[in-house]
Scaffold this motif. Structure first.
Motif, mmCIF file in Angstrom:
data_model
loop_
_atom_site.group_PDB
_atom_site.id
_atom_site.type_symbol
_atom_site.label_atom_id
_atom_site.label_comp_id
_atom_site.label_asym_id
_atom_site.label_seq_id
_atom_site.Cartn_x
_atom_site.Cartn_y
_atom_site.Cartn_z
ATOM 1 N N ARG A 21 -31.688 76.738 -74.448
ATOM 2 C CA ARG A 21 -31.063 77.424 -75.580
ATOM 3 C C ARG A 21 -29.962 78.366 -75.101
ATOM 4 O O ARG A 21 -28.894 78.462 -75.725
ATOM 5 C CB ARG A 21 -32.137 78.196 -76.352
ATOM 6 C CG ARG A 21 -31.664 79.070 -77.509
ATOM 7 C CD ARG A 21 -31.127 78.301 -78.688
ATOM 8 N NE ARG A 21 -29.835 77.659 -78.448
ATOM 9 C CZ ARG A 21 -29.261 76.813 -79.280
ATOM 10 N NH1 ARG A 21 -29.854 76.491 -80.426
ATOM 11 N NH2 ARG A 21 -28.091 76.270 -78.996
ATOM 12 N N SER A 25 -25.974 77.763 -76.014
ATOM 13 C CA SER A 25 -25.402 78.894 -76.744
ATOM 14 C C SER A 25 -24.150 79.391 -76.039
ATOM 15 O O SER A 25 -23.129 79.689 -76.683
ATOM 16 C CB SER A 25 -26.423 80.030 -76.859
ATOM 17 O OG SER A 25 -27.548 79.630 -77.596
ATOM 18 N N ASN A 41 -24.633 82.435 -84.446
ATOM 19 C CA ASN A 41 -25.961 82.684 -83.914
ATOM 20 C C ASN A 41 -26.682 81.370 -83.652
ATOM 21 O O ASN A 41 -26.328 80.326 -84.224
ATOM 22 C CB ASN A 41 -26.789 83.591 -84.841
ATOM 23 C CG ASN A 41 -26.574 83.281 -86.305
ATOM 24 O OD1 ASN A 41 -26.988 82.239 -86.792
ATOM 25 N ND2 ASN A 41 -25.904 84.189 -87.014
ATOM 26 N N SER A 43 -30.732 79.540 -82.268
ATOM 27 C CA SER A 43 -32.171 79.791 -82.160
ATOM 28 C C SER A 43 -32.877 78.573 -81.582
ATOM 29 O O SER A 43 -32.325 77.466 -81.540
ATOM 30 C CB SER A 43 -32.770 80.112 -83.540
ATOM 31 O OG SER A 43 -32.717 78.961 -84.387
ATOM 32 N N TYR A 51 -37.136 82.054 -81.498
ATOM 33 C CA TYR A 51 -36.303 82.853 -80.599
ATOM 34 C C TYR A 51 -34.875 82.766 -81.136
ATOM 35 O O TYR A 51 -34.226 81.724 -81.032
ATOM 36 C CB TYR A 51 -36.376 82.311 -79.168
ATOM 37 C CG TYR A 51 -37.737 82.493 -78.531
ATOM 38 C CD1 TYR A 51 -38.006 83.597 -77.719
ATOM 39 C CD2 TYR A 51 -38.757 81.574 -78.755
ATOM 40 C CE1 TYR A 51 -39.254 83.770 -77.134
ATOM 41 C CE2 TYR A 51 -40.018 81.743 -78.180
ATOM 42 C CZ TYR A 51 -40.253 82.845 -77.376
ATOM 43 O OH TYR A 51 -41.494 83.015 -76.808
ATOM 44 N N LYS A 53 -30.911 84.636 -81.774
ATOM 45 C CA LYS A 53 -29.941 85.587 -81.221
ATOM 46 C C LYS A 53 -30.160 86.976 -81.797
ATOM 47 O O LYS A 53 -30.262 87.164 -83.004
ATOM 48 C CB LYS A 53 -28.526 85.113 -81.522
ATOM 49 C CG LYS A 53 -27.424 86.092 -81.107
ATOM 50 C CD LYS A 53 -26.064 85.514 -81.446
ATOM 51 C CE LYS A 53 -24.939 86.514 -81.263
ATOM 52 N NZ LYS A 53 -24.821 87.440 -82.403
ATOM 53 N N PHE A 67 -32.548 86.822 -76.978
ATOM 54 C CA PHE A 67 -33.190 86.045 -78.041
ATOM 55 C C PHE A 67 -34.475 86.738 -78.487
ATOM 56 O O PHE A 67 -35.453 86.804 -77.741
ATOM 57 C CB PHE A 67 -33.463 84.612 -77.577
ATOM 58 C CG PHE A 67 -32.225 83.771 -77.509
ATOM 59 C CD1 PHE A 67 -31.736 83.143 -78.638
ATOM 60 C CD2 PHE A 67 -31.522 83.645 -76.319
ATOM 61 C CE1 PHE A 67 -30.571 82.384 -78.586
ATOM 62 C CE2 PHE A 67 -30.363 82.893 -76.252
ATOM 63 C CZ PHE A 67 -29.882 82.262 -77.403
#
Length: 390
Positions: A21, A25, A41, A43, A51, A53, A67
């Motif tokens: 993640r 990201s 954002n 997740s 979890y 941002k 997170f």
């Protein structure tokens, strides 16, 4: 848009979904055409924990501590409620965190929770939002992306948006969807595989970029010239009187900024909303417009901003300062007006992306994002006001 995903690098995170993640990201965050300065954002859902941002983190530099771990069941229950204030939402999300040492979860945490996939990506992709900010934007994106794209009319981000999407998707099979476009706001993609969620985002944005390249001509460049810095200094000194502190003015005098400054409908255009809702917190709902007399232009902004506040405020609102965050100098370009170099650089980035989108949209029938009342709702968001009251 070019995919930055590298399978060799990603292989290192194959057994660690949170690390994966983080990786994808950061890929999203590396492109300013997707997110700017804290925007967007992401997740991942792991063992009934979302979890997502956390506040204060940027996607391009986010790491695992960015997170926030929130109980998924609590978020799903929150989506079923009729009403929920922003303050209450933040408090309950924080109380549902597995570890209180993490930052506050994103205001979009509930929306991330109701999307039934492990990995959820959300960006404010310039190209897509530019298309939605045109008169025929909804029809256009429907045509470009087909029936499998979920298209949502604008709703204030946070609980109201999550509640709305929860209600309209109760009978939708999410597996049939290729993504979700929020009008005047951004894009969501989702999958149980991080790479596929990321690649879906790249594909969606590429479609919009291709359409723009085929229908829009932006011959004027974005490179800044060597204009007289005295202009920026003079504007900064005048605006500083309203801000109550010294400012760090920067001149943007690229051919693109100069073209923007001489648009015949400039005064109307700048009050038709920004590129994406959250930018209003950084740059205010509209700029000052200066035509020869700097003091007159800054004073006119203060007058217009106070009128905007009075027209939309209730007794609970506290008016922000009356100083513009940027000024359009007719025939010259733009002066950004941050309180220091960091803020001015952030404002400059947002303004450059905004004027590019506006110039593109004007060739597609006209620019129109949010109304002044919608911008006020975002600028005078309950949680931002709470900080002032403290």
């Amino acid at each position: 848009m070019t995919s930055l995903f590298d399978s060799c690098t990603a292989a290192r995170f194959q057994n660690d979904p949170l690390a994966m993640r983080v990786y994808t990201s950061q890929l999203l965050g590396q492109s300013k055409e997707l997110v700017l300065h804290g925007g967007g954002n992401t997740s991942v859902k792991i063992d009934n924990i979302l979890y997502v941002k956390g506040s204060g983190w940027n996607l391009d530099t986010i790491e695992k501590p960015g997170f926030s771990p929130v109980n998924l069941d609590v978020l799903l229950e929150m989506a079923t409620r009729e009403s929920l204030s922003d303050t209450q939402m933040v408090a309950e999300q924080r109380a549902a965190m597995q570890d209180q040492s993490f930052p506050n979860p994103s205001i979009e945490a509930i929306l991330h929770a109701i999307i039934p996939f492990d990995f959820v990506d959300h960006t404010h992709a310039d190209a897509v939002v530019t298309l939605t900010n045109t008169p025929e934007g909804k029809m256009l994106v429907q045509k470009l992306y087909g029936e499998n794209m979920l298209i949502i009319d604008y709703v204030m981000p946070g609980f109201e948006l999550a509640k709305h999407i929860y209600a309209i998707t109760r009978n939708i099979d999410w597996n049939t969807l290729s993504g979700m476009i929020l009008m005047h706001h951004g894009v969501f993609t989702f999958d149980n595989d991080a790479a596929r969620a990321y690649e879906k985002m790249i594909d969606i944005v590429t479609v919009a970029e291709t359409y723009l390249s085929e229908h829009v001509t932006l011959a004027c460049g974005d490179c800044e010239g060597k204009g007289d810095p005295a202009i920026a200094i003079a504007v900064g000194m005048e605006a500083a009187k309203l801000r109550g502190c010294d400012l760090y003015p920067l001149l943007i005098d690229s051919p693109r900024a100069q073209l923007f400054s001489i648009l015949p409908n400039l005064e109307v255009l700048v009050k038709k909303g920004g590129l994406t809702p959250e930018h209003v917190i950084r740059i205010k709902p509209f700029p000052a417009i200066i035509d020869n007399d700097i003091a007159e232009g800054i004073a006119k902004f203060a007058q217009d901003y106070k009128a905007y506040f009075d027209a939309n405020a209730s007794s609970v609102h506290i008016c922000l300062d009356l100083a513009p965050r940027y000024a359009v100098i007719k025939g010259v370009g733009i002066v950004v007006l941050g309180k220091d170099e960091k803020e001015s650089r952030i404002i400059a980035d947002i303004v450059k992306h905004t004027i590019t989108a506006i110039l593109c949209a004007e060739q597609l029938g006209g620019w129109g994002s949010l109304s002044l009342s919608q911008m006020f709702e975002m600028e005078y968001w309950e949680l931002e006001q709470a900080k002032l009251k403290k």
